[in-house]
Design a protein around this motif. Structure first.
Motif: not given
Length: 512
Positions: A299-302, A322-327
């Motif tokens: 979910d954290s990679l795309r 998906q960093f804390p400030f968004g993808f």
């Protein structure tokens, strides 16, 4: 910044991962220093990349090219004429921004609204929720997605056509405000070249002008034939490099995500023309597997295909995290065609061709590139590992701890040797003997200060996967307690097996 991001930044300084450069002089914007644990983690990420890319492939070799190169290198590559970002200033706050980033941030806000709607629907419908259908039938979500698509296409077109006037018009139409002051009083958009220049020795003026390299790839391209001939490589083959690069960013921001001095890990894979898309797809999948192997969730990679292809590419995709400030972009995979070798061949007058014995033909190879920012990867690893949770303390009560759940293979410190009490010479001497025995097998730390519980927490905070505790039973039967960072499970093991057990758990082969 989000609270999570603030906590990660604070944690990085408090525990010796990252410091602001020249902090005693109030710092230098967009430049950071890696502390004692930061440099260990950074080197482990490099090792993981190098082993995966070079040691695990017979047809990929490495180089370390110089930072300073002949200035014609950057003329041929297009950096002198085209390595620009659109710059815009706010007249009221006097702050400077990248115009395209302002628009991209606006798109990200729309995306966040769409994702919020989808999350609410997912919660409402549970297991019966069909996300794809919802995205294509819900009017509000469809409106958000259409708006994102329209803005993205218009921005990509403007960047490709260098239409700075329409970029300014787009900012005005979207009513984008200065994030600092809220003002919408903008200057015109203009181009800003990102290369740092310097002088060669005592030669002043254009004749002695050099550049700090803005990317590491060109050092690979100009050495293509040197490497191919000395290593007797046949196509397809790759050349890998880890090294510093420099960009005079208009605005460096988001901690180490965008810096002026940074490090890249790049591999250029040379292939026969016509096979580049096969290898492009191969490296897309290989690089995604590499990221997931160290614990990043699906979910954290795309993947994110480029709307605006660079002048040298016929296909390009980003792996976003998906960093804390968004993808945001973490790694790029690009099919660079024969642009680079062809451009250097033309300007230098030296042939950069490969004789293919299978088809009895000379040609300029095509290139598929994988390029990842080491500092961004560091931040992604930290973001993925940083955890605040409640766990039982020594009395069985719930207590909060901050832990870095790093994969053991890349953790800065692999294990800590901890005597139960510091004022008992028999324990500290035994612990020192164990430390001296294992310290050459892997990075190990000795710590006897404070109560054992506080020492455990300190090791959790720097991501140490295993703690070895020496107590009075150790003096009787030569066994110690090994504590697992993530499960908190404790087990008695013989001293003689410490190296074997820890080495097995922290071995890079666990990742492959």
């Amino acid at each position: 910044m989000s609270d999570l991001f603030k906590n990660i930044v604070s944690h990085s300084k408090e525990y010796g991962f990252i410091f602001q450069s020249s902090e005693i002089y109030d710092g230098l914007g967009g430049v950071y220093d890696y502390g004692p644990y930061g440099v260990e983690l950074k080197n482990n990420i490099k090792d993981y990349w190098w082993k995966a890319m070079v040691h695990n492939h017979e047809n990929i070799v490495g180089i370390d090219a110089a930072i300073l190169m002949h200035p014609d290198t950057w003329k041929a590559s297009g950096h002198v004429d085209a390595f620009n970002d659109p710059l815009i200033d706010n007249k009221d706050s006097k702050k400077r921004y990248r115009a395209d980033v302002l628009i991209e941030d606006y798109i990200a806000k729309i995306e966040a609204k769409a994702e919020k709607e989808i999350a609410k629907a997912r919660k409402r419908f549970g297991d019966d929720f069909d996300e794809e259908q919802y995205r294509t039938t819900n009017p509000r979500v469809m409106r958000y997605l259409k708006q994102m698509e329209d803005i993205s296409k218009r921005l990509a077109h403007n960047l490709k056509q260098n239409d700075l006037e329409d970029i300014k018009l787009l900012i005005e139409e979207l009513e984008i405000a200065d994030p600092v002051s809220g003002s919408r009083n903008w200057t015109e958009v203009r181009q800003f070249n990102l290369m740092f220049s310097t002088q060669l020795g005592n030669i002043a003026g254009e004749e002695g002008k050099l550049y700090l390299r803005p990317e590491t790839a060109q050092g690979i391209f100009v050495n293509f034939l040197n490497v191919q001939k000395t290593t007797r490589q046949k196509l397809p083959f790759g050349i890998a490099q880890i090294g510093k690069a420099f960009r005079n960013e208009i605005i460096a921001r988001q901690f180490i995500f965008r810096m002026r001095e940074f490090e890249q890990m790049e591999m250029q894979f040379f292939v026969r023309p016509g096979t580049e898309m096969e290898w492009y797809n191969y490296w897309k999948e290989m690089r995604m597997k590499w990221h997931r192997a160290i614990g990043s969730s699906a979910d954290s990679l795309r993947f994110h295909d480029h709307d605006n292809l660079a002048h040298y590419a016929n296909a390009a995709v980003d792996i976003q995290f998906q960093f804390p400030f968004g993808f945001k972009e973490l790694e790029g995979i690009h099919s660079r065609t024969d642009f680079d070798l062809g451009a250097h061949q033309e300007l230098s007058g030296k042939k950069l061709q490969y004789f293919d014995p299978e088809i009895n033909e000379n040609y300029v190879p095509y290139v598929v590139e994988t390029s990842i920012g080491l500092d961004r990867m560091f931040l992604a690893v930290l973001s993925n590992a940083y955890t605040e949770e409640m766990v039982p303390d020594a009395e069985g009560n719930e207590a909060e701890r901050t832990v870095l759940k790093l994969h053991p293979a890349i953790a800065p410190v692999k294990c800590a040797i901890l005597p139960l009490l510091r004022n008992k010479p028999e324990l500290t001497e035994k612990a020192r003997t164990i430390f001296d025995d294992v310290k050459f097998a892997f990075n190990c730390q000795y710590d006897e200060k404070d109560a054992i519980g506080r020492r455990y927490r300190r090791q959790d905070a720097i991501g140490t996967p295993y703690c070895i505790t020496i107590d009075f039973d150790t003096l009787k039967d030569d066994t110690v307690t090994i504590r697992d960072r993530d499960t908190l499970a404790q087990e008695r093991i013989p001293i003689s097996r410490i190296r074997e057990i820890v080495e097995q758990k922290v071995d890079f082969r666990q990742l492959f």
